[in-house]
Every structure is written in structure tokens, then in C-alpha cells.
Design a protein around this motif. Structure first.
Motif, PDB file in Angstrom:
ATOM      1  N   GLY A   1       0.790  -1.223   0.000  1.00  0.00           N
ATOM      2  CA  GLY A   1       0.000   0.000   0.000  1.00  0.00           C
ATOM      3  C   GLY A   1       0.816   1.263   0.000  1.00  0.00           C
ATOM      4  O   GLY A   1       0.265   2.357  -0.193  1.00  0.00           O
ATOM      5  N   GLU A   2       2.133   1.151   0.205  1.00  0.00           N
ATOM      6  CA  GLU A   2       2.978   2.344   0.254  1.00  0.00           C
ATOM      7  C   GLU A   2       3.537   2.662  -1.127  1.00  0.00           C
ATOM      8  O   GLU A   2       3.507   1.856  -2.048  1.00  0.00           O
ATOM      9  N   LEU A   3       4.080   3.861  -1.238  1.00  0.00           N
ATOM     10  CA  LEU A   3       4.479   4.430  -2.516  1.00  0.00           C
ATOM     11  C   LEU A   3       5.975   4.710  -2.541  1.00  0.00           C
ATOM     12  O   LEU A   3       6.562   5.108  -1.540  1.00  0.00           O
ATOM     13  N   CYS A   4       6.594   4.516  -3.710  1.00  0.00           N
ATOM     14  CA  CYS A   4       7.971   4.970  -3.907  1.00  0.00           C
ATOM     15  C   CYS A   4       8.085   5.546  -5.318  1.00  0.00           C
ATOM     16  O   CYS A   4       7.214   5.330  -6.162  1.00  0.00           O
ATOM     17  N   GLY A   5       9.147   6.298  -5.559  1.00  0.00           N
ATOM     18  CA  GLY A   5       9.305   6.969  -6.846  1.00  0.00           C
ATOM     19  C   GLY A   5       8.467   8.223  -6.962  1.00  0.00           C
ATOM     20  O   GLY A   5       8.198   8.714  -8.062  1.00  0.00           O
ATOM     21  N   GLU A   6       8.069   8.801  -5.803  1.00  0.00           N
ATOM     22  CA  GLU A   6       7.140   9.928  -5.812  1.00  0.00           C
ATOM     23  C   GLU A   6       7.688  11.181  -6.480  1.00  0.00           C
ATOM     24  O   GLU A   6       6.938  12.045  -6.918  1.00  0.00           O
ATOM     25  N   MET A   7       9.036  11.304  -6.584  1.00  0.00           N
ATOM     26  CA  MET A   7       9.575  12.512  -7.189  1.00  0.00           C
ATOM     27  C   MET A   7       9.222  12.617  -8.667  1.00  0.00           C
ATOM     28  O   MET A   7       9.251  13.702  -9.237  1.00  0.00           O
ATOM     29  N   SER A   8       8.846  11.503  -9.329  1.00  0.00           N
ATOM     30  CA  SER A   8       8.445  11.584 -10.732  1.00  0.00           C
ATOM     31  C   SER A   8       7.159  12.394 -10.871  1.00  0.00           C
ATOM     32  O   SER A   8       6.919  13.035 -11.893  1.00  0.00           O
ATOM     33  N   TYR A   9       6.316  12.385  -9.819  1.00  0.00           N
ATOM     34  CA  TYR A   9       5.101  13.210  -9.833  1.00  0.00           C
ATOM     35  C   TYR A   9       5.443  14.679  -9.735  1.00  0.00           C
ATOM     36  O   TYR A   9       4.787  15.538 -10.331  1.00  0.00           O
ATOM     37  N   PHE A  10       6.489  15.007  -8.991  1.00  0.00           N
ATOM     38  CA  PHE A  10       6.876  16.401  -8.830  1.00  0.00           C
ATOM     39  C   PHE A  10       7.723  16.899  -9.997  1.00  0.00           C
ATOM     40  O   PHE A  10       8.329  17.953  -9.920  1.00  0.00           O
ATOM     41  N   GLY A  11       7.764  16.129 -11.076  1.00  0.00           N
ATOM     42  CA  GLY A  11       8.400  16.607 -12.287  1.00  0.00           C
ATOM     43  C   GLY A  11       9.841  16.197 -12.445  1.00  0.00           C
ATOM     44  O   GLY A  11      10.450  16.427 -13.478  1.00  0.00           O
ATOM     45  N   ASP A  12      10.428  15.588 -11.429  1.00  0.00           N
ATOM     46  CA  ASP A  12      11.825  15.194 -11.517  1.00  0.00           C
ATOM     47  C   ASP A  12      11.917  13.770 -12.030  1.00  0.00           C
ATOM     48  O   ASP A  12      11.143  12.912 -11.647  1.00  0.00           O
ATOM     49  N   SER A  13      12.881  13.497 -12.927  1.00  0.00           N
ATOM     50  CA  SER A  13      12.997  12.162 -13.494  1.00  0.00           C
ATOM     51  C   SER A  13      14.289  11.469 -13.099  1.00  0.00           C
ATOM     52  O   SER A  13      14.512  10.333 -13.495  1.00  0.00           O
ATOM     53  N   ILE A  14      15.153  12.134 -12.337  1.00  0.00           N
ATOM     54  CA  ILE A  14      16.399  11.540 -11.897  1.00  0.00           C
ATOM     55  C   ILE A  14      16.254  11.115 -10.437  1.00  0.00           C
ATOM     56  O   ILE A  14      15.971  11.942  -9.569  1.00  0.00           O
ATOM     57  N   ALA A  15      16.431   9.832 -10.176  1.00  0.00           N
ATOM     58  CA  ALA A  15      16.245   9.313  -8.819  1.00  0.00           C
ATOM     59  C   ALA A  15      17.359   9.783  -7.894  1.00  0.00           C
ATOM     60  O   ALA A  15      18.544   9.700  -8.245  1.00  0.00           O
ATOM     61  N   SER A  16      16.991  10.273  -6.715  1.00  0.00           N
ATOM     62  CA  SER A  16      17.985  10.737  -5.737  1.00  0.00           C
ATOM     63  C   SER A  16      18.324   9.637  -4.734  1.00  0.00           C
ATOM     64  O   SER A  16      19.262   9.782  -3.951  1.00  0.00           O
ATOM     65  N   THR A  17      17.550   8.541  -4.734  1.00  0.00           N
ATOM     66  CA  THR A  17      17.828   7.387  -3.881  1.00  0.00           C
ATOM     67  C   THR A  17      17.535   6.120  -4.678  1.00  0.00           C
ATOM     68  O   THR A  17      16.874   6.166  -5.728  1.00  0.00           O
TER      69      THR A  17
END
Length: 345
Positions: free
Chosen positions: A173-189
Motif C-alpha cells: 500500500g505504500e508508494l515509492c518513486g514519488e519525485m516523478s510526480y513532482f516533475g523530476d525524473s532523476i532518482a535521488s535514492t
């Protein structure tokens, strides 16, 4: 006298406990019809009754532009008049799901992230979710690499990690990769499966469309981002001496600004960006000055948030004149508005 009939549709829903966006209400001289299976809100009954008297007195053409707001309880809705039968049928139409899609919908409907999304919207978007199996010890997301998807865990567990430093463990039920929603496509972790894990993938763009009409889910995303960054950045606290520098392709602007906000830093963030130099001044974590590409204040922050390339340098301390400045806006509201504008652009 011609019988009176007006059809209203909810166009904005902020935590209403009874109704969802696009729900339909039909008001006549003698009755008020609520969506099938929904309870009657006495507050809304009272207000629509008052509106009925007002509309009967005006006895004019329907106003399909004017918006109405309920007085609110634990939540709030906005609604407006729509053209009758055609819109009513459109609003009550249910998306037909295959047996497999229905099972998936039933499983994910009450996940914390998705339960605030109106069922109609979620059903219409169910085909945007793609299943994926991640083997034990395999990477779902790799730090520094392109990632354009959010992932919702259906089973198993993953570890979010920064190099060899574990940050958080996530489960069903939890989420990861949320920065793609905020427009960023480069993973920081990086995100690594601790066991065989099943996930649902949806592109950040499709997810943005899904939650566009749900302020509650957007705020959930903002709080989630803040919590995740707080945990991650506590690992980086030792780097926060008198200065900090790096590249935006390693830390997106939304995350970078959040770092200084969460740590209540006072100083100047200088950036070299594609459209010139930018400056953001922080006073105890609040943004008090921002300049970029001929813009200042909030507009400059919004312009900075969409950039993906550049270098930055943070230096502690502010000039005396900036120490007296007030915040240009609530930080999380600035972040969310920047995200919305980025989606619209």
C-alpha cells in the motif's frame, strides 16, 4: 409557470465526508435528489433550499458559470449548475472494468494514497497501472538514473537507500518513486526489493492527471514528500556546515529547496541554470527572496522548480536587509503550486 429543475455537479472536493467530485444533485420545486447510495447532508439541504428560493425569484436563464460553495463541516465542496439530462447521464455513468481490473480496483481502493480519489476517476484510470514483479535484492529504482514512474507496493517489502545508508522500509500500500510526480525524473535514492515484490507502476504524468481534481491527494503527496525528505536529509545533516554545493541532476529543485526548509537554514542558495543565474534566500527555512529569469518572488520559485540541469551553492548567512524580509508564501503551498503549474505547462 414552467416547472423548475436545476442540475448541479460537484467541481471541487476538499475532504467532504459524504460526496465525491462529479457527483450530481437535482433540485426541483418539490424535491432534492442526491447521488444514488449517498446520504443526505442536512447542511447542503438547507443551502440548496435557500438557493431554490433565490433562483425562483430571479426566474432567469440558468447560469452555468457561477460557482457555489457549501458552508462546510469537516470538509468543503464547490458546485455549479450544469445542463440537465445529458450531463446527468454522463455523471452517473460507471466505468466498466474487466474481472481482472475489478479485482485490482477492490484491492487498491482503500490504500492510503488512493482512497481520497473519487471511485469514478480511479476506475477510468485503472488501465494506466501496469503490474511488475521485482526479484529479491534487485533494484526497482537506481539512484542517479532516469525514473518516470511511481510505484505502489501490492506485496513484499523494499528498502529505500542512499548508497549504503538505509533510509526507510516500505510495504503493501505504500508508494515509492514519488519525485516523478513532482516533475523530476532523476532518482535521488535507490529502492531495493528485500524479497520478491509485486508493484503497480504508473507514470508521473498519468498520476498527475488522476489526482488533478483531488486537493486531498495532492496534500497527501506534499506531506509524504516532506516526511520522506526529512528522513533522507537527516542522513545528510553532517554536510550542512557553512556551505553546500552540487548538481541538479543529482538533487531536483523541489528536493533541494525542501532540504533548507526542513533544516530551517538561513542563507543564500545560488544557482547557475539554463536561463541564467538564480538566487533564493532562506530565513530560518522560509523563502524571503527569490530571483530568476527576470522574475522575482513566487514566480521565480515556480520557474526554478521546473529546471533539471544546473549547479548550486549554498552559503550560510544573509545581508541585514534580507534578515528583515517576510516569507514570500507558505513553503508547501509554493511547492504544490509549482507542481500544478508544471503539470499545466
Amino acid at each position: 409557470m414552467k416547472p423548475f429543475r436545476a442540475v448541479f455537479q460537484i467541481i471541487d472536493n476538499n475532504n467532504c465526508p459524504l460526496y465525491e467530485s462529479e457527483d450530481i444533485f437535482t433540485l426541483t420545486q418539490k424535491s432534492l435528489s442526491f447521488p444514488e447510495g449517498k446520504e443526505s447532508c442536512l447542511i447542503l439541504v438547507r443551502e440548496l433550499t435557500q438557493l431554490l428560493f433565490q433562483l425562483l425569484e430571479e426566474n432567469g436563464e440558468p447560469d452555468f458559470v457561477k460557482k457555489y460553495t457549501c458552508s462546510g463541516c469537516t470538509g468543503l465542496i464547490k458546485f455549479q449548475q450544469v445542463q440537465g439530462e445529458e450531463k446527468t447521464l454522463q455523471g452517473s455513468e460507471e466505468s466498466l472494468l474487466s474481472e481482472k481490473e475489478q479485482k485490482l480496483f477492490d484491492k487498491i481502493r482503500n490504500y492510503a494514497l488512493l482512497k481520497a480519489i473519487p471511485a469514478k476517476h480511479l476506475k477510468k484510470s485503472i488501465s494506466c497501472f501496469k503490474g511488475k514483479i521485482v526479484r529479491e535484492k534487485s533494484l526497482l529504482i537506481t539512484k542517479g538514473q532516469l525514473n518516470e514512474h511511481l510505484y505502489i507496493l501490492l506485496s513484499g517489502e523494499v528498502m529505500v537507500e542512499d548508497g549504503e545508508v538505509p533510509i526507510s522500509r516500505l510495504g503493501e500500500g505504500e508508494l515509492c518513486g514519488e519525485m516523478s510526480y513532482f516533475g523530476d525524473s532523476i532518482a535521488s535514492t535507490s529502492v531495493r526489493a528485500l524479497e520478491e515484490t509485486r508493484v503497480l507502476a504508473i507514470s508521473g504524468k498519468d498520476f498527475g492527471k488522476l489526482i488533478k481534481k483531488s486537493d486531498a491527494v495532492q496534500m497527501h503527496m506534499a506531506r509524504l514528500l516532506a516526511e520522506r525528505l526529512s528522513r533522507a536529509n537527516s542522513r545528510r545533516a553532517s554536510d550542512f556546515g557553512s556551505s553546500m554545493q552540487g548538481k541538479l541532476n543529482e538533487m531536483a529543485p523541489a528536493e533541494l529547496l525542501q532540504v533548507f526548509h526542513m533544516h530551517q537554514k538561513t542563507g543564500v542558495l545560488s544557482l547557475e541554470l539554463p536561463r541564467g543565474n538564480a538566487k533564493v534566500s532562506f530565513l530560518e527555512g522560509s523563502i524571503v527572496v527569490a530571483n530568476y529569469a527576470g522574475k522575482s518572488g513566487q514566480d521565480a520559485v515556480f520557474a526554478i522548480l521546473v529546471e533539471r540541469e544546473g549547479v548550486y551553492n549554498f552559503t550560510s548567512g544573509l545581508p541585514d536587509r534580507e534578515m528583515q524580509q517576510s516569507a514570500i508564501g507558505d513553503f508547501m503551498m509554493l511547492l504544490m503550486e509549482g507542481v500544478k503549474r508544471g503539470d499545466e505547462g
